[in-house]
Design a protein around this motif. Structure first.
Motif, PDB file in Angstrom:
ATOM      1  N   SER A 112       1.185 -51.082  -8.310  1.00 24.97           N
ATOM      2  CA  SER A 112      -0.248 -51.333  -8.454  1.00 24.97           C
ATOM      3  C   SER A 112      -0.752 -50.803  -9.783  1.00 24.97           C
ATOM      4  N   THR A 113      -1.820 -51.440 -10.271  1.00 22.78           N
ATOM      5  CA  THR A 113      -2.410 -51.023 -11.539  1.00 22.78           C
ATOM      6  C   THR A 113      -3.884 -51.398 -11.585  1.00 22.78           C
ATOM      7  N   PRO A 114      -4.680 -50.674 -12.381  1.00 25.37           N
ATOM      8  CA  PRO A 114      -6.100 -51.047 -12.522  1.00 25.37           C
ATOM      9  C   PRO A 114      -6.250 -52.463 -13.075  1.00 25.37           C
ATOM     10  N   PHE A 115      -7.345 -53.084 -12.688  1.00 29.17           N
ATOM     11  CA  PHE A 115      -7.553 -54.499 -12.979  1.00 29.17           C
ATOM     12  C   PHE A 115      -9.048 -54.753 -13.117  1.00 29.17           C
ATOM     13  N   THR A 116      -9.454 -55.440 -14.181  1.00 29.20           N
ATOM     14  CA  THR A 116     -10.851 -55.863 -14.295  1.00 29.20           C
ATOM     15  C   THR A 116     -10.873 -57.356 -14.544  1.00 29.20           C
ATOM     16  N   TYR A 117     -12.010 -57.964 -14.239  1.00 27.80           N
ATOM     17  CA  TYR A 117     -12.136 -59.423 -14.237  1.00 27.80           C
ATOM     18  C   TYR A 117     -13.475 -59.821 -14.864  1.00 27.80           C
ATOM     19  N   PRO A 118     -13.735 -59.400 -16.115  1.00 21.75           N
ATOM     20  CA  PRO A 118     -15.054 -59.670 -16.709  1.00 21.75           C
ATOM     21  C   PRO A 118     -15.187 -61.077 -17.271  1.00 21.75           C
ATOM     22  N   ILE A 119     -16.420 -61.472 -17.508  1.00 21.29           N
ATOM     23  CA  ILE A 119     -16.703 -62.704 -18.248  1.00 21.29           C
ATOM     24  C   ILE A 119     -17.162 -62.256 -19.628  1.00 21.29           C
ATOM     25  N   VAL A 120     -16.454 -62.707 -20.663  1.00 14.75           N
ATOM     26  CA  VAL A 120     -16.768 -62.340 -22.043  1.00 14.75           C
ATOM     27  C   VAL A 120     -16.973 -63.625 -22.838  1.00 14.75           C
ATOM     28  N   ASN A 121     -18.123 -63.731 -23.467  1.00 20.15           N
ATOM     29  CA  ASN A 121     -18.474 -64.938 -24.236  1.00 20.15           C
ATOM     30  C   ASN A 121     -18.313 -66.205 -23.396  1.00 20.15           C
ATOM     31  N   GLY A 122     -18.689 -66.122 -22.129  1.00 21.50           N
ATOM     32  CA  GLY A 122     -18.651 -67.287 -21.250  1.00 21.50           C
ATOM     33  C   GLY A 122     -17.282 -67.626 -20.689  1.00 21.50           C
ATOM     34  N   LYS A 123     -16.264 -66.805 -20.987  1.00 18.28           N
ATOM     35  CA  LYS A 123     -14.912 -67.074 -20.493  1.00 18.28           C
ATOM     36  C   LYS A 123     -14.442 -65.896 -19.636  1.00 18.28           C
ATOM     37  N   ARG A 124     -13.779 -66.235 -18.540  1.00 24.30           N
ATOM     38  CA  ARG A 124     -13.224 -65.232 -17.642  1.00 24.30           C
ATOM     39  C   ARG A 124     -12.010 -64.595 -18.312  1.00 24.30           C
ATOM     40  N   GLN A 125     -11.901 -63.285 -18.218  1.00 18.41           N
ATOM     41  CA  GLN A 125     -10.749 -62.573 -18.751  1.00 18.41           C
ATOM     42  C   GLN A 125     -10.167 -61.674 -17.674  1.00 18.41           C
ATOM     43  N   SER A 127      -8.069 -57.983 -17.455  1.00 16.24           N
ATOM     44  CA  SER A 127      -7.636 -56.816 -18.214  1.00 16.24           C
ATOM     45  C   SER A 127      -6.747 -55.994 -17.298  1.00 16.24           C
ATOM     46  N   ILE A 128      -5.492 -55.839 -17.709  1.00 10.71           N
ATOM     47  CA  ILE A 128      -4.502 -55.142 -16.890  1.00 10.71           C
ATOM     48  C   ILE A 128      -3.999 -53.929 -17.668  1.00 10.71           C
ATOM     49  N   THR A 129      -4.072 -52.756 -17.049  1.00  8.59           N
ATOM     50  CA  THR A 129      -3.623 -51.506 -17.657  1.00  8.59           C
ATOM     51  C   THR A 129      -2.358 -51.050 -16.939  1.00  8.59           C
ATOM     52  N   PHE A 130      -1.325 -50.687 -17.719  1.00  7.02           N
ATOM     53  CA  PHE A 130      -0.067 -50.288 -17.079  1.00  7.02           C
ATOM     54  C   PHE A 130       0.767 -49.408 -18.003  1.00  7.02           C
ATOM     55  N   SER A 131       1.743 -48.718 -17.408  1.00 10.69           N
ATOM     56  CA  SER A 131       2.730 -47.910 -18.131  1.00 10.69           C
ATOM     57  C   SER A 131       4.107 -48.342 -17.635  1.00 10.69           C
ATOM     58  N   PRO A 132       4.839 -49.131 -18.424  1.00 11.81           N
ATOM     59  CA  PRO A 132       6.160 -49.607 -17.967  1.00 11.81           C
ATOM     60  C   PRO A 132       7.257 -48.592 -18.272  1.00 11.81           C
ATOM     61  N   GLY A 133       7.446 -47.632 -17.411  1.00 12.99           N
ATOM     62  CA  GLY A 133       8.508 -46.655 -17.621  1.00 12.99           C
ATOM     63  C   GLY A 133       7.940 -45.318 -18.049  1.00 12.99           C
ATOM     64  N   CYS A 134       7.735 -45.126 -19.335  1.00 16.88           N
ATOM     65  CA  CYS A 134       7.261 -43.850 -19.879  1.00 16.88           C
ATOM     66  C   CYS A 134       5.766 -43.683 -19.634  1.00 16.88           C
ATOM     67  N   ALA A 135       5.396 -42.632 -18.924  1.00 19.04           N
ATOM     68  CA  ALA A 135       3.985 -42.398 -18.598  1.00 19.04           C
ATOM     69  C   ALA A 135       3.158 -42.059 -19.838  1.00 19.04           C
ATOM     70  N   ASN A 136       3.818 -41.711 -20.947  1.00 22.16           N
ATOM     71  CA  ASN A 136       3.098 -41.396 -22.185  1.00 22.16           C
ATOM     72  C   ASN A 136       2.594 -42.645 -22.896  1.00 22.16           C
ATOM     73  N   ASN A 137       3.106 -43.802 -22.535  1.00 24.57           N
ATOM     74  CA  ASN A 137       2.683 -45.063 -23.150  1.00 24.57           C
ATOM     75  C   ASN A 137       1.867 -45.878 -22.169  1.00 24.57           C
ATOM     76  N   THR A 138       0.623 -46.120 -22.522  1.00 22.52           N
ATOM     77  CA  THR A 138      -0.268 -46.925 -21.694  1.00 22.52           C
ATOM     78  C   THR A 138      -0.604 -48.205 -22.438  1.00 22.52           C
ATOM     79  N   TYR A 139      -0.291 -49.319 -21.813  1.00 21.10           N
ATOM     80  CA  TYR A 139      -0.588 -50.629 -22.384  1.00 21.10           C
ATOM     81  C   TYR A 139      -1.824 -51.214 -21.700  1.00 21.10           C
ATOM     82  N   VAL A 140      -2.595 -51.951 -22.459  1.00 24.19           N
ATOM     83  CA  VAL A 140      -3.700 -52.733 -21.917  1.00 24.19           C
ATOM     84  C   VAL A 140      -3.544 -54.146 -22.435  1.00 24.19           C
ATOM     85  N   TYR A 141      -3.352 -55.088 -21.531  1.00 21.70           N
ATOM     86  CA  TYR A 141      -3.295 -56.506 -21.902  1.00 21.70           C
ATOM     87  C   TYR A 141      -4.602 -57.157 -21.462  1.00 21.70           C
ATOM     88  N   VAL A 142      -5.248 -57.812 -22.384  1.00 23.02           N
ATOM     89  CA  VAL A 142      -6.430 -58.604 -22.073  1.00 23.02           C
ATOM     90  C   VAL A 142      -5.972 -60.060 -22.106  1.00 23.02           C
TER      91      VAL A 142
END
Length: 147
Positions: A112-125, A127-142
């Motif tokens: 499981s990971t945090p998840f947001t579902y905003p509308i930005v400039n009229g388009k749905r996006q 945003s997924i936040t995760f750490s694949p393996g090393c907890a020191n590295n946090t990725y955010v994919y929009v």
């Protein structure tokens, strides 16, 4: 006697005004409208990616990476570092107001990971936040739906 009559009329008029004021104020119950369940089905592409706050979008080619969500499953195309490495199923913690997405790759435990579902400039996006393996590295994919 005239004085009593006038006093009674004024008194009755005041009582009538107070009664009208009291009965005219109704409390209305406002029922919020029900929000439709979030539908993330479709083909999504990365429009912005960060690792520990550093923008990776100009450094790594994300143009071919896709996540294709169906009703309950997902598939990864042209894989890059992500929370899971295999196709599988997903669930949202709340279909109307999701705050967490859970990926269950085929043969693996749910993640499981945090998840947001905003509308930005009229388009749905997404945003997924995760750490694949090393907890020191946090990725955010929009992500945004691919055409």
């Amino acid at each position: 006697m005239k004085y009593n009559y006038k006093a009674k009329r004024i008194y009755l008029a005041l009582v009538a005004v107070v009664m009208l004021a009291a009965t005219s104020c109704k409390t209305e119950k406002i029922v919020p409208g029900s929000e439709a369940p979030k539908n993330i089905a479709g083909n999504w592409r990365v429009i912005k990616a960060t690792r520990n706050g550093t923008d990776l979008t100009s450094i790594i080619d994300f143009s071919q990476f896709r996540i294709n969500f169906t009703d309950k499953g997902y598939s990864l195309v042209n894989k890059l570092p992500f929370l899971v490495s295999k196709d599988g199923a997903f669930t949202l913690d709340d279909p109307q107001y999701p705050y967490k997405i859970t990926f269950t790759a085929t043969g693996d435990k749910p993640v499981s990971t945090p998840f947001t579902y905003p509308i930005v400039n009229g388009k749905r996006q997404l945003s997924i936040t995760f750490s694949p393996g090393c907890a020191n590295n946090t990725y955010v994919y929009v992500l945004e739906k691919a055409n």
